[in-house]
Design an enzyme around this catalytic site. Sequence first.
Site, PDB file in Angstrom:
ATOM      1  N   THR A  95       0.524  -0.728  -0.132  1.00 46.10           N
ATOM      2  CA  THR A  95      -0.169   0.152  -0.526  1.00 46.10           C
ATOM      3  C   THR A  95       1.020   1.143  -0.181  1.00 46.10           C
ATOM      4  O   THR A  95       2.600   0.962   0.162  1.00 46.10           O
ATOM      5  CB  THR A  95      -0.998   0.011   1.571  1.00 46.10           C
ATOM      6  OG1 THR A  95      -0.011   0.210   2.359  1.00 46.10           O
ATOM      7  CG2 THR A  95      -1.964  -1.265   1.379  1.00 46.10           C
ATOM      8  N   LYS A 124       7.199   1.881   1.707  1.00 49.06           N
ATOM      9  CA  LYS A 124       8.398   2.814   3.085  1.00 49.06           C
ATOM     10  C   LYS A 124       8.441   3.436   4.260  1.00 49.06           C
ATOM     11  O   LYS A 124       8.862   3.424   5.177  1.00 49.06           O
ATOM     12  CB  LYS A 124       8.994   3.521   2.572  1.00 49.06           C
ATOM     13  CG  LYS A 124       9.884   3.448   0.687  1.00 49.06           C
ATOM     14  CD  LYS A 124      10.543   4.465  -0.028  1.00 49.06           C
ATOM     15  CE  LYS A 124       9.513   4.812  -0.914  1.00 49.06           C
ATOM     16  NZ  LYS A 124       9.539   4.586  -1.828  1.00 49.06           N
ATOM     17  N   VAL A 151      14.217   0.432  -1.708  1.00 49.59           N
ATOM     18  CA  VAL A 151      15.480   1.452  -2.218  1.00 49.59           C
ATOM     19  C   VAL A 151      15.890   1.447  -3.509  1.00 49.59           C
ATOM     20  O   VAL A 151      16.741   0.192  -3.314  1.00 49.59           O
ATOM     21  CB  VAL A 151      16.483   2.018  -0.959  1.00 49.59           C
ATOM     22  CG1 VAL A 151      17.368   2.243  -1.436  1.00 49.59           C
ATOM     23  CG2 VAL A 151      16.538   1.779   0.419  1.00 49.59           C
ATOM     24  N   GLY A 153      14.400   0.706  -5.998  1.00 51.80           N
ATOM     25  CA  GLY A 153      13.387  -0.230  -6.721  1.00 51.80           C
ATOM     26  C   GLY A 153      14.041  -1.705  -7.208  1.00 51.80           C
ATOM     27  O   GLY A 153      14.358  -2.668  -6.315  1.00 51.80           O
ATOM     28  N   LYS A 223      14.123   6.718   2.321  1.00 51.40           N
ATOM     29  CA  LYS A 223      14.695   5.767   1.729  1.00 51.40           C
ATOM     30  C   LYS A 223      16.791   6.143   2.873  1.00 51.40           C
ATOM     31  O   LYS A 223      17.761   5.232   3.372  1.00 51.40           O
ATOM     32  CB  LYS A 223      15.678   5.783   0.267  1.00 51.40           C
ATOM     33  CG  LYS A 223      14.710   5.289  -0.529  1.00 51.40           C
ATOM     34  CD  LYS A 223      14.080   5.938  -1.813  1.00 51.40           C
ATOM     35  CE  LYS A 223      12.899   5.202  -2.245  1.00 51.40           C
ATOM     36  NZ  LYS A 223      12.683   6.628  -4.077  1.00 51.40           N
ATOM     37  N   GLY A 314       9.583   1.674 -10.635  1.00 53.15           N
ATOM     38  CA  GLY A 314       9.017   1.019 -12.008  1.00 53.15           C
ATOM     39  C   GLY A 314       8.114  -0.313 -11.090  1.00 53.15           C
ATOM     40  O   GLY A 314       8.427  -0.932 -10.193  1.00 53.15           O
TER      41      GLY A 314
HETATM   42  N1  HSE Z   1       9.045   8.325  -6.364  1.00 50.29           N
HETATM   43  C1  HSE Z   1      10.108   7.291  -6.420  1.00 50.29           C
HETATM   44  C2  HSE Z   1      10.863   8.989  -6.568  1.00 50.29           C
HETATM   45  C3  HSE Z   1       9.205   6.085  -6.380  1.00 50.29           C
HETATM   46  O1  HSE Z   1      10.752   9.014  -7.573  1.00 50.29           O
HETATM   47  O2  HSE Z   1      11.932   7.750  -6.453  1.00 50.29           O
HETATM   48  C4  HSE Z   1      10.476   5.097  -6.142  1.00 50.29           C
HETATM   49  O3  HSE Z   1      10.360   5.249  -4.913  1.00 50.29           O
END
Ligand code: HSE
Length: 336
Positions: A95, A124, A151, A153, A223, A314
């Site tokens: 979520t 996160k 962190v 993706g 992060k 992504g």
């Molecule tokens: N909003 C985040 C970014 C998405 O732009 O890196 C990934 O955590």
Amino acid sequence: MRIILCGFGVVAQSLAKLLESRTSDLYSKYGMKPRIVGVFDSKGCAYDNSGLDLKKLVNVKKEFGSVRAYDKSQKIISGLDMIHNLDADVLIETTASNYKDAEPGMSHIITAMKKGLHVISVNKGPLALAFPSLMELATYNQVLLRFSGTVGGGTPILDYAKNSLRGERIISFQGILNGTTNYILTNMAKGLSFNDALSDAKNKGYVEADESLDLDGLDAAAKLVILANWIMGLKVTMKDIEKIGIRKLTSKDIDDAAKKSCSVKLIASCNDKLVVSPIEIKNDDPLCVDGTLNAISFTSEHSGTQTIIGRGAGGIETASSILRDLLDIRKEISKT
Ligand code: HSE
């Protein structure tokens, strides 16, 4: 492996497609048979102890906007009821992140761990607000808590620092951890104003629903909290991060940097302090990546500085990080 999936947005749908397309090789290569036994979104839920039909689930969500339409004869139960009542091994929390109270993700994770479920979170929020206590709760309940996708993706930043650099002492690190602001800053360096670059990023779908999370550095700070806890063993939360976002940057700041062969980047750093702030970095620094890319440089006592670069967001990329965590959990539990 029986799984409860919290949330069915882009990442969770990508995961469903990934698991569906990899059924046979996940079994033949890793002996893993993941079964999603329950899923819920903001409008309802779907469950089946023998495993939901993932293709149908994705189609239903696409057509009706909720997994609720999977089987309308089913009683609607809340996410927490599902966690309490379904027989499952792993909870996957997808979520949306929020940094006020981290709900509903926080309750999902705590309830699941108390019930003895292992947890994978790509959300996160709970980790940013309560990393140390969530880790303690996981240890106390003898469950695993994994969060690769929070962190970088799909780029295995946490894994690299924790496992590839094992035995090393990481002295410091700094990174571009937010793709959206990096995209905006890259376009400002090409001559766009902040507002035009922001509109373009919005049109491309990069900006979070609450733009403040990207622009004011909250996403990067979250992060940084996760990295600082996991990699450096610090016990910190969001309130320990000094953060300045990119809203106040002007085209002049970007041009001034360019004259010095530098670029302005939103850098999250862990040195003597934990800081998120726009700073100038040399254009020939490996960290100086453009567009939506993420990059992080770890400086270690013996092996020097290494930089890892990759796509930091992504659906399918982040789904691949969940698969990594699932395999990791499977490996750990098969040892016991
Ligand atoms: N909003 C985040 C970014 C998405 O732009 O890196 C990934 O955590």
